[in-house]
Every structure is written in structure tokens, then in C-alpha cells.
Motif scaffolding. Structure first.
Motif, PDB file in Angstrom:
ATOM      1  N   ILE A  36       0.843  -1.193   0.000  1.00  0.00           N
ATOM      2  CA  ILE A  36       0.000   0.000   0.000  1.00  0.00           C
ATOM      3  C   ILE A  36       0.882   1.249   0.000  1.00  0.00           C
ATOM      4  CG2 ILE A  36      -1.650   1.356   1.348  1.00  0.00           C
ATOM      5  CD1 ILE A  36      -3.019  -1.213   2.154  1.00  0.00           C
ATOM      6  N   MET A  37       1.934   1.233   0.808  1.00  0.00           N
ATOM      7  CA  MET A  37       2.872   2.368   0.783  1.00  0.00           C
ATOM      8  C   MET A  37       3.416   2.553  -0.626  1.00  0.00           C
ATOM      9  SD  MET A  37       2.864   3.779   3.687  1.00  0.00           S
ATOM     10  CE  MET A  37       4.227   4.937   3.553  1.00  0.00           C
ATOM     11  N   GLY A  38       3.805   1.443  -1.241  1.00  0.00           N
ATOM     12  CA  GLY A  38       4.310   1.514  -2.609  1.00  0.00           C
ATOM     13  C   GLY A  38       3.295   2.146  -3.546  1.00  0.00           C
ATOM     14  N   LEU A  39       2.071   1.669  -3.466  1.00  0.00           N
ATOM     15  CA  LEU A  39       1.022   2.201  -4.343  1.00  0.00           C
ATOM     16  C   LEU A  39       0.820   3.691  -4.131  1.00  0.00           C
ATOM     17  CD1 LEU A  39      -1.281   1.921  -6.351  1.00  0.00           C
ATOM     18  CD2 LEU A  39      -2.752   1.161  -4.474  1.00  0.00           C
ATOM     19  N   LEU A  40       0.780   4.096  -2.868  1.00  0.00           N
ATOM     20  CA  LEU A  40       0.535   5.514  -2.581  1.00  0.00           C
ATOM     21  C   LEU A  40       1.680   6.400  -3.083  1.00  0.00           C
ATOM     22  CD1 LEU A  40      -1.092   5.393   0.975  1.00  0.00           C
ATOM     23  CD2 LEU A  40      -2.207   5.466  -1.268  1.00  0.00           C
ATOM     24  N   PHE A  41       2.888   5.849  -3.062  1.00  0.00           N
ATOM     25  CA  PHE A  41       4.022   6.618  -3.587  1.00  0.00           C
ATOM     26  C   PHE A  41       3.991   6.690  -5.109  1.00  0.00           C
ATOM     27  CE2 PHE A  41       6.503   6.291   0.479  1.00  0.00           C
ATOM     28  CZ  PHE A  41       6.840   7.627   0.574  1.00  0.00           C
ATOM     29  N   VAL A  42       3.546   5.605  -5.715  1.00  0.00           N
ATOM     30  CA  VAL A  42       3.621   5.515  -7.171  1.00  0.00           C
ATOM     31  C   VAL A  42       2.435   6.202  -7.854  1.00  0.00           C
ATOM     32  CG1 VAL A  42       3.452   3.845  -9.068  1.00  0.00           C
ATOM     33  CG2 VAL A  42       5.101   3.487  -7.215  1.00  0.00           C
ATOM     34  N   SER A  43       1.299   6.182  -7.189  1.00  0.00           N
ATOM     35  CA  SER A  43       0.102   6.756  -7.810  1.00  0.00           C
ATOM     36  C   SER A  43       0.204   8.269  -8.007  1.00  0.00           C
ATOM     37  CB  SER A  43      -1.110   6.459  -6.921  1.00  0.00           C
ATOM     38  OG  SER A  43      -2.188   7.299  -7.283  1.00  0.00           O
ATOM     39  N   ASP A  44      -0.292   8.713  -9.139  1.00  0.00           N
ATOM     40  CA  ASP A  44      -0.247  10.163  -9.383  1.00  0.00           C
ATOM     41  C   ASP A  44      -1.527  10.867  -8.946  1.00  0.00           C
ATOM     42  OD1 ASP A  44      -1.985   9.290 -11.288  1.00  0.00           O
ATOM     43  OD2 ASP A  44      -0.727   9.816 -13.000  1.00  0.00           O
ATOM     44  N   LYS A  45      -2.459  10.098  -8.394  1.00  0.00           N
ATOM     45  CA  LYS A  45      -3.647  10.746  -7.861  1.00  0.00           C
ATOM     46  C   LYS A  45      -3.335  11.395  -6.515  1.00  0.00           C
ATOM     47  CE  LYS A  45      -6.851   7.651 -10.128  1.00  0.00           C
ATOM     48  NZ  LYS A  45      -7.930   6.680  -9.955  1.00  0.00           N
ATOM     49  N   SER A  91      -3.355   9.067   1.352  1.00  0.00           N
ATOM     50  CA  SER A  91      -2.083   9.432   0.722  1.00  0.00           C
ATOM     51  C   SER A  91      -0.969   9.325   1.757  1.00  0.00           C
ATOM     52  CB  SER A  91      -2.175  10.851   0.177  1.00  0.00           C
ATOM     53  OG  SER A  91      -2.620  11.719   1.187  1.00  0.00           O
ATOM     54  N   VAL A  92       0.254   9.284   1.270  1.00  0.00           N
ATOM     55  CA  VAL A  92       1.408   9.244   2.159  1.00  0.00           C
ATOM     56  C   VAL A  92       1.459  10.544   2.949  1.00  0.00           C
ATOM     57  CG1 VAL A  92       3.906   9.055   2.267  1.00  0.00           C
ATOM     58  CG2 VAL A  92       2.661   7.833   0.494  1.00  0.00           C
ATOM     59  N   LEU A  93       1.729  10.422   4.224  1.00  0.00           N
ATOM     60  CA  LEU A  93       1.889  11.617   5.052  1.00  0.00           C
ATOM     61  C   LEU A  93       3.317  12.120   4.866  1.00  0.00           C
ATOM     62  CD1 LEU A  93       1.047  13.637   7.102  1.00  0.00           C
ATOM     63  CD2 LEU A  93       1.124  11.906   8.869  1.00  0.00           C
ATOM     64  N   LEU A  94       3.437  13.214   4.149  1.00  0.00           N
ATOM     65  CA  LEU A  94       4.780  13.635   3.726  1.00  0.00           C
ATOM     66  C   LEU A  94       5.425  14.650   4.656  1.00  0.00           C
ATOM     67  CD1 LEU A  94       4.015  13.832  -0.082  1.00  0.00           C
ATOM     68  CD2 LEU A  94       5.531  12.202   1.043  1.00  0.00           C
ATOM     69  N   ASP A  95       4.698  15.040   5.685  1.00  0.00           N
ATOM     70  CA  ASP A  95       5.250  16.070   6.575  1.00  0.00           C
ATOM     71  C   ASP A  95       5.779  15.492   7.871  1.00  0.00           C
ATOM     72  OD1 ASP A  95       4.440  18.169   4.824  1.00  0.00           O
ATOM     73  OD2 ASP A  95       2.380  17.778   5.476  1.00  0.00           O
ATOM     74  N   ASN A  96       5.921  14.200   7.911  1.00  0.00           N
ATOM     75  CA  ASN A  96       6.180  13.555   9.192  1.00  0.00           C
ATOM     76  C   ASN A  96       7.578  12.979   9.329  1.00  0.00           C
ATOM     77  OD1 ASN A  96       4.955  13.014  11.685  1.00  0.00           O
ATOM     78  ND2 ASN A  96       4.883  10.836  11.174  1.00  0.00           N
TER      79      ASN A  96
ATOM     80  N   ASN B 124       4.356  15.203 -13.618  1.00  0.00           N
ATOM     81  CA  ASN B 124       4.125  16.450 -12.888  1.00  0.00           C
ATOM     82  C   ASN B 124       2.656  16.730 -12.584  1.00  0.00           C
ATOM     83  OD1 ASN B 124       6.200  17.966 -11.793  1.00  0.00           O
ATOM     84  ND2 ASN B 124       5.432  19.812 -12.813  1.00  0.00           N
ATOM     85  N   VAL B 125       1.918  15.659 -12.378  1.00  0.00           N
ATOM     86  CA  VAL B 125       0.493  15.816 -12.125  1.00  0.00           C
ATOM     87  C   VAL B 125       0.238  16.481 -10.776  1.00  0.00           C
ATOM     88  CG1 VAL B 125      -1.705  14.601 -12.054  1.00  0.00           C
ATOM     89  CG2 VAL B 125       0.171  13.695 -13.427  1.00  0.00           C
ATOM     90  N   ASN B 126       1.104  16.164  -9.825  1.00  0.00           N
ATOM     91  CA  ASN B 126       0.913  16.652  -8.461  1.00  0.00           C
ATOM     92  C   ASN B 126       2.227  17.268  -7.965  1.00  0.00           C
ATOM     93  OD1 ASN B 126       0.400  17.008  -5.752  1.00  0.00           O
ATOM     94  ND2 ASN B 126      -0.513  14.978  -5.460  1.00  0.00           N
ATOM     95  N   PRO B 127       2.488  18.511  -8.400  1.00  0.00           N
ATOM     96  CA  PRO B 127       3.806  19.114  -8.154  1.00  0.00           C
ATOM     97  C   PRO B 127       4.116  19.261  -6.674  1.00  0.00           C
ATOM     98  CG  PRO B 127       2.484  20.442  -9.661  1.00  0.00           C
ATOM     99  CD  PRO B 127       1.577  19.423  -9.081  1.00  0.00           C
ATOM    100  N   GLU B 128       3.094  19.476  -5.876  1.00  0.00           N
ATOM    101  CA  GLU B 128       3.340  19.644  -4.440  1.00  0.00           C
ATOM    102  C   GLU B 128       3.882  18.352  -3.848  1.00  0.00           C
ATOM    103  OE1 GLU B 128       1.265  20.735  -0.266  1.00  0.00           O
ATOM    104  OE2 GLU B 128      -0.064  20.353  -1.974  1.00  0.00           O
ATOM    105  N   MET B 129       3.297  17.244  -4.277  1.00  0.00           N
ATOM    106  CA  MET B 129       3.775  15.950  -3.795  1.00  0.00           C
ATOM    107  C   MET B 129       5.209  15.722  -4.249  1.00  0.00           C
ATOM    108  SD  MET B 129       2.133  12.155  -4.163  1.00  0.00           S
ATOM    109  CE  MET B 129       3.037  10.674  -3.638  1.00  0.00           C
ATOM    110  N   ASN B 130       5.443  15.973  -5.535  1.00  0.00           N
ATOM    111  CA  ASN B 130       6.803  15.802  -6.048  1.00  0.00           C
ATOM    112  C   ASN B 130       7.818  16.571  -5.223  1.00  0.00           C
ATOM    113  OD1 ASN B 130       5.306  14.646  -8.123  1.00  0.00           O
ATOM    114  ND2 ASN B 130       6.873  15.187  -9.639  1.00  0.00           N
ATOM    115  N   GLU B 131       7.435  17.774  -4.882  1.00  0.00           N
ATOM    116  CA  GLU B 131       8.362  18.639  -4.150  1.00  0.00           C
ATOM    117  C   GLU B 131       8.640  18.089  -2.764  1.00  0.00           C
ATOM    118  OE1 GLU B 131       8.304  23.190  -2.849  1.00  0.00           O
ATOM    119  OE2 GLU B 131       7.336  22.782  -4.797  1.00  0.00           O
ATOM    120  N   LYS B 132       7.568  17.657  -2.106  1.00  0.00           N
ATOM    121  CA  LYS B 132       7.741  17.119  -0.751  1.00  0.00           C
ATOM    122  C   LYS B 132       8.529  15.820  -0.763  1.00  0.00           C
ATOM    123  CE  LYS B 132       3.884  19.216   1.681  1.00  0.00           C
ATOM    124  NZ  LYS B 132       2.602  18.976   2.382  1.00  0.00           N
ATOM    125  N   VAL B 133       8.231  14.977  -1.743  1.00  0.00           N
ATOM    126  CA  VAL B 133       8.983  13.725  -1.837  1.00  0.00           C
ATOM    127  C   VAL B 133      10.444  14.029  -2.141  1.00  0.00           C
ATOM    128  CG1 VAL B 133       9.279  11.583  -3.129  1.00  0.00           C
ATOM    129  CG2 VAL B 133       6.988  12.334  -2.505  1.00  0.00           C
TER     130      VAL B 133
END
Lengths: 160, 160
Positions: A36-45, A91-96, B124-133
Motif C-alpha cells: 500500500i505504501m508503494g502504491l501511494l508513492f507511485v500513484s499520481d492521484k 495518501s502518504v503523510l509527507l510532513d512527518n 508532474n500531475v501533483n507538483p506539491e507531492m513531487n516537491e515534498k517527496v
DNA sequence: AATTTGGTTCTTAAAATTATGAACCAACGA
DNA sequence: TCGTTGGTTCATAATTTTAAGAACCAAATT
């Protein structure tokens, strides 16, 4: 409306999901949870629904439910909701990750405390061992001080 | 000569062994294997024989054999031998933690590569995510450069 | 040559983990 | 109020992990 949503994955996506999954397994996550982590990282939604996750990964409802709740509790994912839509979009929590780094350092520090206790308990029968263990302890203490500091510095640099 | 050697452990030792064991379990070691690490850290002898380990921890021969071989292969323990004595005396390998740190950093770097690939795949569908990642990726790269450097510096300081 | 020592390996059992599928449930919509 | 949606929970099954015990084996000892 019923049936399959399945935005089918490319082979490349599928493989990357597995690799990210394996990495997470190595960190102690169950396989489906890692995937699931993989999917959430890979998905562009911007977020994937329960149903989308379950269908693209071909896992059961209960596995999905348990995995998502585990990931939520670990604070590695989050979800958004929208008015008039009962679904949650995960979605992945990216601020943590700052906190994750700090936690890791604390765990290391915890181990260094155990080693210190071991050193005391052993007494001075084997001074060479004591010294080497002490070196290790002190490096762990050093790391768990310096790494968060390094991180703070790095963050300051970057936000400019 | 037959029978029990068992230099019985104090309650304090026993508890510390368990704690060190649990820490190792959390790092992915099997329980008995983690306990052996605990015992080797807590024991004041310069090395423990196969038999001593098996008897003080009350584990089977095969479990002992497998665990020791696993730990040897992971390079976290070592053994010494003495002429005219067929036994091997096992102890924690105390000179290897630099390499362990380096390995850990490499694993982190490996994950950062996967995240980079994910970022590319997402486009580049979700630039904010890209940036955080990307921030996360760059911090991981930063860490896996800086930590070994920090370690080298620390070691130099210390050997003076 | 037989026995003991210091293990290893194999088979099997026990236990823990992971996931399934079905039943269930609350909230919402028709 | 009845069905559907978005899940959760429970009982169970499948798989994996971990350890036990017995058989085995080579080297050393008697």
C-alpha cells in the motif's frame, strides 16, 4: 454504481510498488501494508480510496482495512475527505519524516542506555570490552544528538 | 565430563538480556538470536562456548547452532579458538559498527533511489507531492553522506 | 576400535503472522 | 423503509517463522 474501477498499473509501476513494498517489509511492515505504501508513492492521484487500493492491489477488504488503520496509527499515511462524499482518500503523510528521524534516534539512544547498563553490570573484568562498548555507546549518543541538529540546520538552509 | 555448567544469571542480568533481546527483535532478529546477543553483551567472560550459551539460555542445540551461524554471517559476533580446545568461544564483534552504520546509510540511499523513480514515474500531475517527496529524497541523500563523514570525524577526534 | 565432544542437519511441531471471506453495521440515498 | 455504500470485525485458513529433538558426522580421546 458497481464493479471495477481499476486504473490498471503498468509493469513499471507494479515493479516499483513491489520494491517499495519490500523495503517496507524490511522495516517490519507486513507485505500488504508495504505494498500500500508503494502504491501511494507511485500513484499520481492526490489520494486513493479504500476501494481503489483494494482493487489495484487485489487484496481483501479486511486486509485493506487493517493495513490502512495500521499505517494511520503509525502516522505514515493520512486521508482527506470531501463534503458530500463518504469516501476517504488516502495518501502518504509527507510532513512527518522529521519526527520519524527523531524517533529513530531515540530508539538508538534507548539501546545505548541498555549497553551502558550492560557495561556496569559486567564490572571491570574485561576492560577492553568495556572500552569498546563505551565507544559504541558514545557514538550512539553523539549520533542521536547530531542527526536531529543536522536535520534542523538542513531544514533552515532549505526554507530560505 | 558431563552435565550442567550454568553459571546462573542474576535476575538483573536476565532482565537486561531480555531487553537487549527485544531491541534486536525489533531490528528483525529472531527471539533466540536476540537473546544470544543479550547474553554476549551481559556476560563478563571474554567468550562463551556453544554449550554455555545453550545452557544458560535454555535453548536447543539446533536453535543455538542456527542462531550463532546467522549472527556470524551477519558479522555481529565472532569467535576465538585456543590450541588444544575444540570449542569456539563466541563474543560480540565490537569492531564492526562503523560498517553497520555505513550499511544502514546505504539502505536509506537505496530507498531514496526508489522514491526518485516514483517521482519520475508520477510525472508532474501533483507538483506539491513531487516537491515534498524530493525534499525527503534529498534529506536522505544528505544524511547518507553526512553521517559517515560525521563518524569519520568523530573517530579521528577520539583516537587522538 | 569404541566413545566422547562439538557441533550440523533434517524432520517435525508449535506458534505467530498475514490474509481471506462472510457477517455485520452505521450512515446515507432512493 | 429498504437497499447501497464504505467500511469494521470475527472466525478461520494459509503461510511463515521459530524452535525442538533426534539422527548424524568428523575430529579427538581412550
Amino acid at each position: 454504481m458497481k464493479g471495477t474501477i481499476v486504473a490498471q498499473l503498468t509493469e513499471e509501476q507494479r515493479q516499483l510498488i513491489e520494491k517499495i513494498g519490500i523495503f517496507h517489509e524490511q522495516q517490519g511492515f507486513p507485505p500488504a501494508t508495504g505494498r500500500i505504501m508503494g502504491l501511494l508513492f507511485v500513484s499520481d492521484k492526490p489520494g486513493l480510496s479504500f476501494e481503489e487500493i483494494l482493487e489495484t492491489l487485489n487484496i481483501s477488504k479486511s486486509a485493506t482495512s487493517n493495513a490502512l488503520n495500521m499505517l494511520l496509527q503509525m502516522r505514515v499515511i493520512e486521508y482527506t475527505t470531501f463534503p458530500g462524499d463518504r469516501k476517504r482518500y488516502f495518501s502518504v503523510l509527507l510532513d512527518n519524516w522529521h519526527q520519524e528521524v527523531i524517533n529513530k534516534m531515540e530508539s538508538i539512544l534507548g539501546f545505548s542506555k541498555l549497553l551502558r547498563q550492560a557495561n556496569e553490570l559486567r564490572g571491570n573484568v574485561n576492560p577492553e570490552m568495556n572500552e569498546k562498548v563505551l565507544e559504541r555507546i558514545e557514538f550512539m549518543e553523539f549520533l542521536s544528538k547530531e542527526v536531529p541538529a543536522l536535520m534542523q540546520k538542513w531544514l533552515k538552509e532549505r526554507q530560505k
